[in-house]
Write an enzyme that holds these catalytic residues in place. Structure first.
Site, PDB file in Angstrom:
ATOM      1  N   GLU A  43       0.840  -1.195   0.000  1.00 22.76           N
ATOM      2  CA  GLU A  43       0.000   0.000   0.000  1.00 22.76           C
ATOM      3  C   GLU A  43       0.883   1.256   0.000  1.00 22.76           C
ATOM      4  O   GLU A  43       1.908   1.316   0.653  1.00 22.76           O
ATOM      5  CB  GLU A  43      -0.879  -0.024   1.248  1.00 22.76           C
ATOM      6  CG  GLU A  43      -1.810   1.163   1.405  1.00 22.76           C
ATOM      7  CD  GLU A  43      -2.583   1.124   2.712  1.00 22.76           C
ATOM      8  OE1 GLU A  43      -3.603   1.819   2.799  1.00 22.76           O
ATOM      9  OE2 GLU A  43      -2.162   0.401   3.648  1.00 22.76           O
ATOM     10  N   LYS A 115      -9.948   1.393  -1.493  1.00 20.54           N
ATOM     11  CA  LYS A 115     -10.062   0.939  -0.107  1.00 20.54           C
ATOM     12  C   LYS A 115     -11.439   1.271   0.465  1.00 20.54           C
ATOM     13  O   LYS A 115     -11.863   2.419   0.494  1.00 20.54           O
ATOM     14  CB  LYS A 115      -8.967   1.582   0.730  1.00 20.54           C
ATOM     15  CG  LYS A 115      -8.789   0.992   2.120  1.00 20.54           C
ATOM     16  CD  LYS A 115      -7.550   1.602   2.769  1.00 20.54           C
ATOM     17  CE  LYS A 115      -7.233   0.971   4.108  1.00 20.54           C
ATOM     18  NZ  LYS A 115      -5.995   1.565   4.693  1.00 20.54           N
ATOM     19  N   CYS A 149      -5.057  -3.316   3.357  1.00 19.20           N
ATOM     20  CA  CYS A 149      -4.692  -3.127   4.753  1.00 19.20           C
ATOM     21  C   CYS A 149      -5.846  -3.341   5.736  1.00 19.20           C
ATOM     22  O   CYS A 149      -6.198  -4.475   6.028  1.00 19.20           O
ATOM     23  CB  CYS A 149      -4.061  -1.742   4.932  1.00 19.20           C
ATOM     24  SG  CYS A 149      -3.028  -1.584   6.416  1.00 19.20           S
TER      25      CYS A 149
END
Length: 277
Positions: A43, A115, A149
């Site tokens: 990321e 995300k 993440c």
């Protein structure tokens, strides 16, 4: 599918240094005898991030096909390799997103994911808009889903991918110390409960927010570790066959045994999430 995870030490807000570092890692990865089919980056590989950066995001966000994505597309085409491009801060139609792109051997973008779960405790939602797409991406190897993440803490997203037919989930991350046990446990759980492969690339090094735990990892549908890194910059290699998801799914029929009509019951959350949730 032969995989190389580029576990990088990211220089905070120094993209040119990061381009040079990643360029060297790609060159090294593609020199091995058994060349990888797909490269995975962490990321925010071009810039890193911190809460201060989130409040100054307009200084750092790139346009679509900006320098970071252009760099990755050129490398994919040069080396004839698939790239899951970590993630990049991009502005699309006036909104900022933390987005990963999948690029094929010809340098073409074949899919993307922004995300979905933003870490508000670090003001990530100040900088970015929540992603909403749960599309699977068709590759020459099979169908894959993407996560970034904090997404790994939410079982609903990978379950959605699995129910749509995903054979693997690729994760890009800046997962911090001291939570390496969370990282490994959550990723193994996502693989086991969805009976698919999980391929996850994390960063190492430090930023204004702290240090990062590395341990990029490839996990099979039984939860067994195929390959795993340390906490230093390195390339982690592994090979998987997506057809292997058939064995656990033929033996343990979790998808047939789901009770989705029962999962919609209202659950009292006061005292757990607070009155306002």
């Amino acid at each position: 599918m032969k995989i190389a995870l580029l576990q990088t030490n990211i220089h905070f807000l120094e993209p040119e240094k990061n381009y040079k570092n990643v360029e060297k890692l790609i060159e090294k990865a593609m020199k091995v005898e058994n060349k990888p089919d797909i490269l995975l980056l962490p990321e925010d590989w071009a810039s890193g991030f911190s809460d201060k950066m989130f409040h100054e995001i307009e200084k750092h966000v790139e346009s679509f096909n900006g320098p970071s994505l252009t760099f990755l597309r050129e490398k994919a085409k040069e080396y004839k390799v698939w790239i899951v491009g970590g993630s990049i801060s991009v502005k699309v139609n006036g909104d900022n997103y933390n987005t990963t792109y999948v690029i094929n051997r010809e340098g073409e973008i074949v899919g993307d994911y922004s995300k979905m779960h933003l870490y508000s405790d670090m003001d990530e939602d100040v900088a970015y808009k929540h992603g909403e797409k749960t599309d699977l991406i068709e590759t020459e190897f099979g169908k894959i889903g993407l996560m970034i993440c904090y997404d790994i803490r939410f079982c609903e997203l990978p379950k959605t991918y699995a129910l749509k037919g995903a054979e693997a989930i690729f994760v890009v991350s800046d997962f911090p110390n001291p939570r390496v046990d969370h990282w490994r446990t959550l990723l193994r759980a996502r693989a086991i409960e969805n009976q698919l492969f999980v391929v996850a690339c994390n960063r190492v090094g430090e930023s204004p927010m702290g240090t990062y735990c590395g341990h990029s990892i490839i996990i099979d549908p039984w939860g067994r570790i195929v390959a795993e890194g340390t906490d230093q910059q390195e390339i982690i290699y592994g090979e998987i066959d997506l057809k292997e998801i058939k064995e656990p799914r033929d033996l343990i029929h979790v998808f047939n045994h789901r009770r989705p009509t029962s999962y919609h019951e209202l659950i009292k959350t006061e005292g757990v999430l607070g009155k306002d949730e």
